[in-house]
Design an enzyme around this catalytic site. Structure first.
Site, short mmCIF file in Angstrom:
data_model
loop_
_atom_site.label_atom_id
_atom_site.label_comp_id
_atom_site.label_asym_id
_atom_site.label_seq_id
_atom_site.Cartn_x
_atom_site.Cartn_y
_atom_site.Cartn_z
N THR A 5 1.24 -1.43 -0.06
CA THR A 5 0.29 -0.27 -0.14
C THR A 5 1.28 1.50 -0.20
O THR A 5 1.75 1.39 0.15
CB THR A 5 -0.51 -0.17 0.89
N ARG A 18 -14.24 -7.90 0.28
CA ARG A 18 -13.40 -7.99 1.68
C ARG A 18 -12.94 -6.91 1.36
O ARG A 18 -12.11 -6.15 -0.08
CB ARG A 18 -12.38 -8.65 1.73
N VAL A 19 -12.83 -5.29 2.49
CA VAL A 19 -12.07 -3.38 2.78
C VAL A 19 -11.56 -4.00 3.54
O VAL A 19 -11.82 -4.55 4.62
CB VAL A 19 -13.56 -2.94 2.78
N GLY A 20 -10.34 -3.99 3.54
CA GLY A 20 -8.93 -3.85 4.58
C GLY A 20 -9.51 -2.02 4.83
O GLY A 20 -10.61 -1.32 5.76
N ASP A 21 -8.35 -1.65 5.86
CA ASP A 21 -7.71 -0.71 6.34
C ASP A 21 -7.75 0.86 5.83
O ASP A 21 -8.25 2.11 5.83
CB ASP A 21 -6.54 -0.45 6.93
N THR A 45 -0.12 0.58 7.11
CA THR A 45 0.12 0.33 5.81
C THR A 45 -0.14 -1.57 6.33
O THR A 45 0.45 -1.51 7.27
CB THR A 45 1.56 -0.04 5.23
N GLY A 46 0.30 -2.88 6.06
CA GLY A 46 -0.03 -4.10 6.37
C GLY A 46 -1.24 -4.55 6.70
O GLY A 46 -2.04 -4.43 5.15
N GLY A 57 -4.56 -5.34 6.90
CA GLY A 57 -5.14 -4.31 7.27
C GLY A 57 -6.28 -4.23 8.88
O GLY A 57 -6.81 -3.13 9.19
C1 SD4 Z 1 -5.08 -4.13 3.20
N1 SD4 Z 1 -2.99 -2.17 4.51
O1 SD4 Z 1 -5.88 -4.58 2.75
C2 SD4 Z 1 -3.53 -2.82 3.49
C3 SD4 Z 1 -2.70 -3.65 2.10
C4 SD4 Z 1 -1.60 -3.53 2.82
O2 SD4 Z 1 0.91 -3.81 2.87
O3 SD4 Z 1 -1.29 -2.93 3.35
N2 SD4 Z 1 -0.61 -4.83 2.97
O4 SD4 Z 1 -5.03 -4.29 4.63
#
Ligand code: SD4
Length: 322
Positions: free
Chosen positions: A183, A211-214, A234-235, A237
């Site tokens: 991200t 699916r929806v992340g952060d 990032t990471g 979510g």
């Molecule tokens: C998510 N945070 O969709 C995003 C993906 C991401 O490192 O940042 N991955 O969860």
């Protein structure tokens, strides 16, 4: 800037102190603003900053700077984690999440958006042209088309081939750090002292359809408070949402933690709330209203690109785990 594990834990522990204790833990917020600055996540933050910086140096707004910067990464077909070329979900669909926020708490977001190359600009349109904060799915797509955004196929040949390969095992395993990018989130402070931030992603590779992340959630992936500072994430979510990650970082900065201390404390909070953090990479970057920057992550490998009149570097974020 790289910190060892002991110093990470020390900063992480600061976040566990009482609010009164935190209030006197750092004087970083009192430093005087040195001029415009932009920070962005991962190695591809350098690409983003290269576009953001001339805007800031020319007296442009932080909002334009972050939007234009992350658009470059959205358009890069070789980046498999954002926009064009993004890794699809398990049904082979590239679905995008993004949000944007300014110093004045105005914000916009899109979630589960398909077939549009620049979700960040759609998010900005949601902020500026609608009474809402977030549009999702078919409604977000319809709005984007009405605003003149072209329809574009985002699944590349390589993305499709990789997905077909993945289908053979269909094993969902968070994939972060693998290519030193993920991200893209960017935070900027402009010459007039105003902050803004942007976050855009194709989300976790081979996620469930829907699916929806952060990344489109204000307070999770991104938070800006013009009186304090800005943070983005990032990471994985789901872990970031559970602790309202970016809002937490900004609130810790409000209590007096430096940006780096606040990021470290948020990572520590995520570790504390999960029985296992195996494969749980998360990273935060933060920028105070005076231009002080910081970052922290769960595992090594997370980088923050920094660009100002006096700095142009890629920082290895201190990490909680070895
Ligand atoms: C998510 N945070 O969709 C995003 C993906 C991401 O490192 O940042 N991955 O969860």
């Amino acid at each position: 800037m790289k910190k060892d594990r002991r110093s990470f834990i020390r900063t992480g522990m600061v976040g566990g102190l009482s609010l009164a204790g935190m209030a006197c833990s750092s004087s970083a917020q009192e430093e005087t603003m040195q001029g415009p600055i932009v920070v962005a996540t991962w190695d591809h933050g350098v690409q983003s900053n290269a576009v953001s910086w001339p805007i800031l140096a020319g007296g442009g707004s932080s909002l334009d700077a972050v939007e234009q910067g992350v658009r470059v990464v959205e358009s890069d077909p070789n980046g498999t984690t954002v926009g064009l070329g993004g890794t699809p979900d398990r049904e082979g669909k590239v679905t995008l999440d993004a949000c944007i926020m300014n110093h004045d708490s105005q914000c916009g977001a899109v979630a589960f958006l398909q077939d549009i190359e620049h979700p960040i600009s759609v998010a900005r349109k949601v902020m500026e042209e609608t009474p809402h904060v977030m549009l999702a799915g078919a409604g977000a797509y319809q709005f984007a088309r009405e605003q003149g955004f072209p329809k574009r196929k985002l699944l590349t040949e390589k993305g499709e081939a990789d997905w077909k390969e993945w289908l053979k095992t269909s094993q969902y395993k968070p994939k972060v750090n693998v290519e030193n990018h993920d991200t893209i989130s960017a935070l900027a402070l402009d010459a007039s002292g105003q902050l803004a931030g942007a976050c855009t992603t194709s989300g976790m590779a081979y996620k469930m359809h829907g699916r929806v992340g952060d990344s489109p959630i204000i307070g999770a992936s991104l938070f800006v408070d013009g009186d304090v500072g800005a943070a983005c994430a990032t990471g994985v979510g789901e872990a970031i949402i559970r602790v309202a990650g970016s809002a937490l970082v900004v609130e810790l900065m409000r209590q007096g933690l430096s940006p780096e201390e606040a990021c470290a404390a948020a990572v520590q909070r995520i570790a504390d709330k999960h029985k296992s953090v195996e494969d749980l990479q998360v990273g935060f970057i933060a920028l105070s209203k005076n231009g002080v920057v910081g970052a922290a992550s769960m595992y090594p490998g997370f980088t923050m690109a920094v660009q100002s009149a006096t700095r142009s570097d890629l920082v290895n974020a201190p990490s909680l785990k070895g």
